[in-house]
Enzyme design. Structure first.
Site, mmCIF file in Angstrom:
data_model
loop_
_atom_site.group_PDB
_atom_site.id
_atom_site.type_symbol
_atom_site.label_atom_id
_atom_site.label_comp_id
_atom_site.label_asym_id
_atom_site.label_seq_id
_atom_site.Cartn_x
_atom_site.Cartn_y
_atom_site.Cartn_z
ATOM 1 N N PHE A 417 -15.595 157.924 98.630
ATOM 2 C CA PHE A 417 -15.450 159.377 98.460
ATOM 3 C C PHE A 417 -14.135 159.741 97.800
ATOM 4 C CE2 PHE A 417 -17.916 159.012 102.504
ATOM 5 C CZ PHE A 417 -19.090 159.601 102.082
ATOM 6 N N ASP A 419 -12.329 163.145 97.692
ATOM 7 C CA ASP A 419 -12.608 164.373 98.425
ATOM 8 C C ASP A 419 -12.559 165.642 97.586
ATOM 9 O OD1 ASP A 419 -13.287 163.078 100.716
ATOM 10 O OD2 ASP A 419 -11.305 163.223 101.622
ATOM 11 N N ILE A 504 -12.462 167.197 105.830
ATOM 12 C CA ILE A 504 -13.541 166.905 104.883
ATOM 13 C C ILE A 504 -14.617 166.172 105.670
ATOM 14 C CG2 ILE A 504 -14.099 165.934 102.632
ATOM 15 C CD1 ILE A 504 -11.636 167.412 102.045
ATOM 16 N N TYR A 507 -13.290 163.433 108.474
ATOM 17 C CA TYR A 507 -11.870 163.150 108.599
ATOM 18 C C TYR A 507 -11.018 164.405 108.500
ATOM 19 C CZ TYR A 507 -10.612 158.294 109.234
ATOM 20 O OH TYR A 507 -10.349 157.082 109.802
ATOM 21 N N TYR A 509 -7.126 165.493 107.585
ATOM 22 C CA TYR A 509 -5.868 165.019 107.007
ATOM 23 C C TYR A 509 -4.799 166.084 107.190
ATOM 24 C CZ TYR A 509 -8.980 161.634 104.810
ATOM 25 O OH TYR A 509 -9.911 160.663 104.585
ATOM 26 N N PHE A 699 -2.773 158.027 81.106
ATOM 27 C CA PHE A 699 -1.502 158.752 81.131
ATOM 28 C C PHE A 699 -0.355 157.790 80.775
ATOM 29 C CE2 PHE A 699 -2.471 162.395 84.391
ATOM 30 C CZ PHE A 699 -3.719 162.566 83.834
ATOM 31 N N ASP A 710 11.061 165.167 80.285
ATOM 32 C CA ASP A 710 10.617 165.819 81.510
ATOM 33 C C ASP A 710 9.735 164.822 82.256
ATOM 34 O OD1 ASP A 710 9.875 167.502 83.477
ATOM 35 O OD2 ASP A 710 8.810 168.939 82.210
ATOM 36 N N HIS A 721 -7.833 150.629 107.090
ATOM 37 C CA HIS A 721 -8.206 150.990 108.456
ATOM 38 C C HIS A 721 -9.379 150.121 108.908
ATOM 39 C CE1 HIS A 721 -9.225 154.557 111.385
ATOM 40 N NE2 HIS A 721 -9.073 153.409 112.005
HETATM 41 CU CU LIG Z 1 -9.537 155.751 108.665
#
Ligand SMILES: [Cu+2]
Ligand SMILES: *[C@@H]1O[C@H](CO)[C@@H](O)[C@H](O)[C@H]1NC(C)=O
Ligand SMILES: *[C@@H]1O[C@H](CO)[C@@H](O)[C@H](O)[C@H]1NC(C)=O
Ligand SMILES: *[C@@H]1O[C@H](CO)[C@@H](O)[C@H](O)[C@H]1NC(C)=O
Ligand SMILES: *[C@@H]1O[C@H](CO)[C@@H](O)[C@H](O)[C@H]1NC(C)=O
Length: 809
Positions: A417, A419, A504, A507, A509, A699, A710, A721
């Site tokens: 995912f 998000d 989301i 989860y 955050y 990029f 800049d 996890h």
């Molecule tokens: Cu996790």
């Protein structure tokens, strides 16, 4: 008349006295007791009344005037929509009104209004402020504030164009607000299949539900003791999660996603069953591509049914969970309660009121000042962060929050995912005072222009701002002996935090921007909430841990990306690393003339180009990352710099360019530094889950010069996890925090917090003699001797307006 009456009265008394002396004596004794008794009772009553009065008055005194409420002074907080929006503020209601008028009256765009949205229609998916180019903004900010020179306000509008043979997404910029008269295209020709429309998700689920009900309801009932039906009672099954399948996995142009099935008990995501369906969507044509049941794949629901009935499909059985407060997926309190006596936890107060100011979306705290907003797509963004009125950061923003799962079952295998597909900014709402942020925090709403409405939709308690004691002194030293000189000096660690929490689906955050009084700033992200699980099977054991009888918590990698556009002493900056290495030198204090010792040394290394500046952490080459302006040196010849310190690095171990790794090519580096470009505003996009429309690698690949340019630092944080039983019911925050610091580095002549009134000095009245009295030196100026903490009114507020926490529709 009066006299006569008097006389008569006296006469009577005299008569009685003469006749009944003895009698009276007895009576008088009785009377005396009565009088004493009555008096005592009266006195008691008076004392009681007096006591009650004292208590009431005391309470009144406490409640009203005498003891003031701490932080009662709120004149410095004005969070209302400002009449003149600042350069950085989100779209205002007036601007949205003008914007919608322009959009719906534009024949070329051919847009339908929210109530008429459909697959063959063109409609607005979202709109948000499109900030002016940086050079224009900086010229305005650094010049004399003259509203005539204010850069135009513009809106970025994402349009889903279904009313054409190959549906597309178009991103346009509408200008100038609040009364726009033109637009230009920012990006177009993006197949609509790179997004999931509300129509796709709802339509596909309806279709799937209908098919499942018709064809395999009995299989689900036998296997999972539940059904998909409006009459399922307390044994419901639900298609709880939708996993968009990246085109890099599916290899097809059309949109594909997976639905996973869950037993709807407790919190459903922890009750997965091993059944999922891969669907393909083409406008309103929904096709079931593959069906997964108990680790076996069939081409259709019919094929599953046939195999199941014939016995060629191996059956499974998962009992329906008993839904009570002890169910492992529920967050209800259980177990032997602590603390035993049930005392409330400590909380902080602001005895002299707020030490920060908010005006609109600009916060001032100690020497800090910054603006902030919420991007509907990307999440929280801070702008023009200054210390002592000098810009340090032009933009500090969340770019993407991604999570890559692993698993044997398709749900975990394909769950990668990004998000932004779920709109990070509009997924933040409903912070609860006293839990999510301290009760004394200032809570701010945020408004979004989304598909469902022609007007701004406002969510409450999206941000909170608070000052708090970190419990960690900012600095201290204790010199306790005569030999070293007796003194103690210390400063408690008070910081200002701007916080938001995005949820989301499963989860949560927590994103913190933390401002320290010594000119340091920290950006932190912490994960909590529910893990995604799959039904336990032996085949999942390489990818996750069994955390309950029927479930596996699947391995996943959380990835976060931030943009930090640093402007240290001006826009033209350099990026150096201070590389620490070893050197071998003479050990010449000793007799052996040829003896050598090895020690560390450091060396400054200028990063000249973008490819040179793409940083991958290596234990063998420790370094500092320094940003500065070559024209501003301190008196010792060192640049007045800021240092970036990363505290949450994680390596992308997936091979480059495989799967949808390119969508997260920013995660190849722990930090990359590029030259600021308006065409490189963001490292990710709405489409990242399905296709790498923005490839961050590009990029860097043009390898531009970074000398006196800049500079923008792009910072990746991450955490692997591997779930464990304590992730049930939800992942806890300790150990899940990742952060990066911006630290002054020769920027100030000394620690600027030396000027803070929070410090405390203790020293003997007479030098180095603690026996003749102690001086206790503070610099704060208390407003009150004592004050009462402000009551947390959230519960009352919520009763009246539950919409501040829950969707009402
Ligand atoms: Cu996790
Ligand atoms: C465009 O919209 C019109 C009006 O709703 C409809 O008749 C037409 O079929 C649509 N065209 C396409 C290509 O979807
Ligand atoms: C629906 O999609 C399937 C599979 O992609 C295809 O075979 C079929 O022709 C499509 N039907 C319509 C009406 O587009
Ligand atoms: C800027 O840096 C260059 C080296 O890259 C140095 O030669 C020059 O003197 C510096 N300018 C100033 C004003 O410090
Ligand atoms: C990037 O550009 C610099 C300067 O032109 C050059 O020295 C360097 O080799 C280039 N890096 C790569 C990887 O092409």
């Amino acid at each position: 008349m009066e006299k006569e009456a008097e006389g008569n009265g006296l006469g009577k008394v005299n008569k009685i006295d003469e006749k009944h002396v003895a009698d009276n004596c007895r009576k008088n004794k009785k009377l005396m007791f009565v009088v004493i008794f009555v008096t005592l009772v009266t006195v008691c009553a008076i004392l009681l009344i007096a006591l009650v009065c004292v208590v009431v008055l005391k309470n009144k005194e406490l409640a009203e005037s005498k003891v003031p409420t701490c932080g009662g002074h709120t004149g410095v907080i004005d969070i209302s929509e400002q009449s003149e929006p600042s350069v950085f503020s989100d779209l205002t209601a007036a601007e949205v009104k003008g914007l919608t008028e322009y959009l719906y009256n534009n024949k070329e765009l051919n847009l339908v209004r929210p109530s008429e949205v459909g697959v063959d229609k063109n409609y607005v998916y979202l709109a948000e402020i499109y900030l002016p180019d940086k050079d224009e903004t900086v010229t305005f900010l650094d010049g004399n504030i003259n509203f005539k020179d204010k850069p135009k306000r513009e809106a970025k509008v994402i349009i889903f164009k279904g009313n054409q043979s190959s549906p597309e997404v178009q991103e346009i910029v509408v200008s100038p607000l609040p009364n726009p008269n033109k637009h230009r295209t920012l990006r177009d020709g993006i197949p609509l299949s790179y997004c999931i429309t509300l129509h796709d998700a709802i339509g596909a689920e309806k279709y799937l539900t209908k098919m499942v009900k018709e064809k395999i309801q009995d299989i689900l009932r036998e296997s999972y003791e539940g059904s998909i039906s409006s009459k399922c009672g307390d044994h419901c099954l639900t298609f709880g999660i939708l996993v968009p399948v990246s085109r890099s996995f599916s290899g097809v142009e059309k949109l594909r996603f997976l639905f996973g099935l869950y037993q709807h008990a407790g919190y459903y995501l922890l009750h997965p069953v091993d059944f999922s369906v891969l669907m393909e969507v083409d406008r309103s044509n929904y096709t079931i591509v593959k069906v997964w049941y108990n680790g076996q794949v069939t081409e259709s629901l019919e094929a599953l049914k046939q195999g199941y009935d014939k016995g060629t499909i191996e059956k499974q059985h998962v009992p329906f969970p008993k839904d009570d407060d002890t169910l492992y997926s529920k967050m209800t309190r259980r177990g032997p309660a602590f603390p035993e006596s049930g005392q409330r936890p400590p909380f902080q107060i602001e005895p002299d009121g707020k030490r920060y100011r908010i005006k609109g979306r600009q916060v001032t705290y100690m020497n800090w000042r910054f603006d902030f907003r919420m991007s509907t797509l990307h999440g929280p963004q801070l702008y023009d962060i200054r210390y002592q009125n000098k810009r340090i950061v032009y933009e500090l923003s969340v770019q993407e929050i991604a999570v890559f799962y692993s698993g044997h079952s398709p749900i975990a295998k394909y769950a990668n995912f990004f998000d932004s597909i779920g709109l990070i900014g509009s997924s933040a709402k409903g912070l609860v005072p006293g839990v999510d942020c301290p009760a004394h925090a200032t809570f701010l709403p945020s408004s979004h222009f989304l598909q469902k409405s022609e007007k701004l939709v406002t969510f409450q308690n999206v941000f909170c701002v608070f000052e708090q004691d970190t419990g960690m002194p900012l600095r201290r030293h204790h010199s306790y002996s005569k030999y070293h000189g007796m003194f103690y000096e210390g400063m408690p660690g008070h910081v200002l935090i701007l916080r938001t929490i995005v949820t989301i689906v499963n989860y949560d955050y927590i994103v913190d921007f933390i401002f320290y009084q010594n000119g340091a700033m920290e950006t932190k992200v912490v994960s909590t909430g529910y893990i995604i699980t799959t039904q336990f099977s032996e085949k999942e054991t390489s990818y996750g841990a069994r955390v309950d009888t029927y479930i596996t918590g699947n391995l996943h990698h959380h990835l976060f990306h931030f943009k930090v556009d640093l402007d240290i002493n001006g826009i033209k900056n350099r990026y150096d690393t201070m590389d620490i290495d070893t050197t071998i030198v003479q050990n010449n204090f000793h007799s052996d003339k040829n003896a050598k010792i090895t020690m560390a040394k450091f060396e400054r290394s200028a990063k000249l180009t973008e490819k040179d500046a793409a940083y991958k952490f290596n234990f063998d080459t420790p370094k500092y990352h320094i940003f500065y302006n070559n024209l501003t040196m301190n008196s010792f010849g060192n640049p007045k710099a800021y240092r970036v310190l990363l505290k949450g690095m994680s390596k992308q171990i997936l091979p480059k360019d495989k799967g949808n790794e390119p969508s997260a090519s920013w995660f190849r580096y722990q930090m990359a530094v590029t030259k600021h470009k308006e065409t490189e505003r963001s490292s990710s996009s709405l489409y990242s889950t399905l296709e790498s429309v923005v490839n961050f690698q590009t990029f860097i690949d043009d390898n531009e010069s970074l000398m006196d340019e800049d500079l923008v630092a792009w910072i990746s944080l991450g955490i692997q996890h591997i779930p464990h039983t304590e992730d049930l019911p939800v992942t806890h925050t300790p150990g899940m925090d990742l952060s990066f610091f911006l630290l002054p580095y020769n920027y100030f002549p000394e620690d600027p917090s030396m000027a803070s009134r929070d410090s405390v000095r203790i020293e003997p009245k007479m030098k180095n003699n603690a026996n003749v009295g102690i001086n206790f030196i503070r610099h704060s100026k208390p407003r009150y001797k004592r004050c009462l903490p402000k009551k947390n009114m959230y519960q009352e507020l919520l009763q009246k307006n539950p919409g501040i926490l829950f969707d009402l529709k």
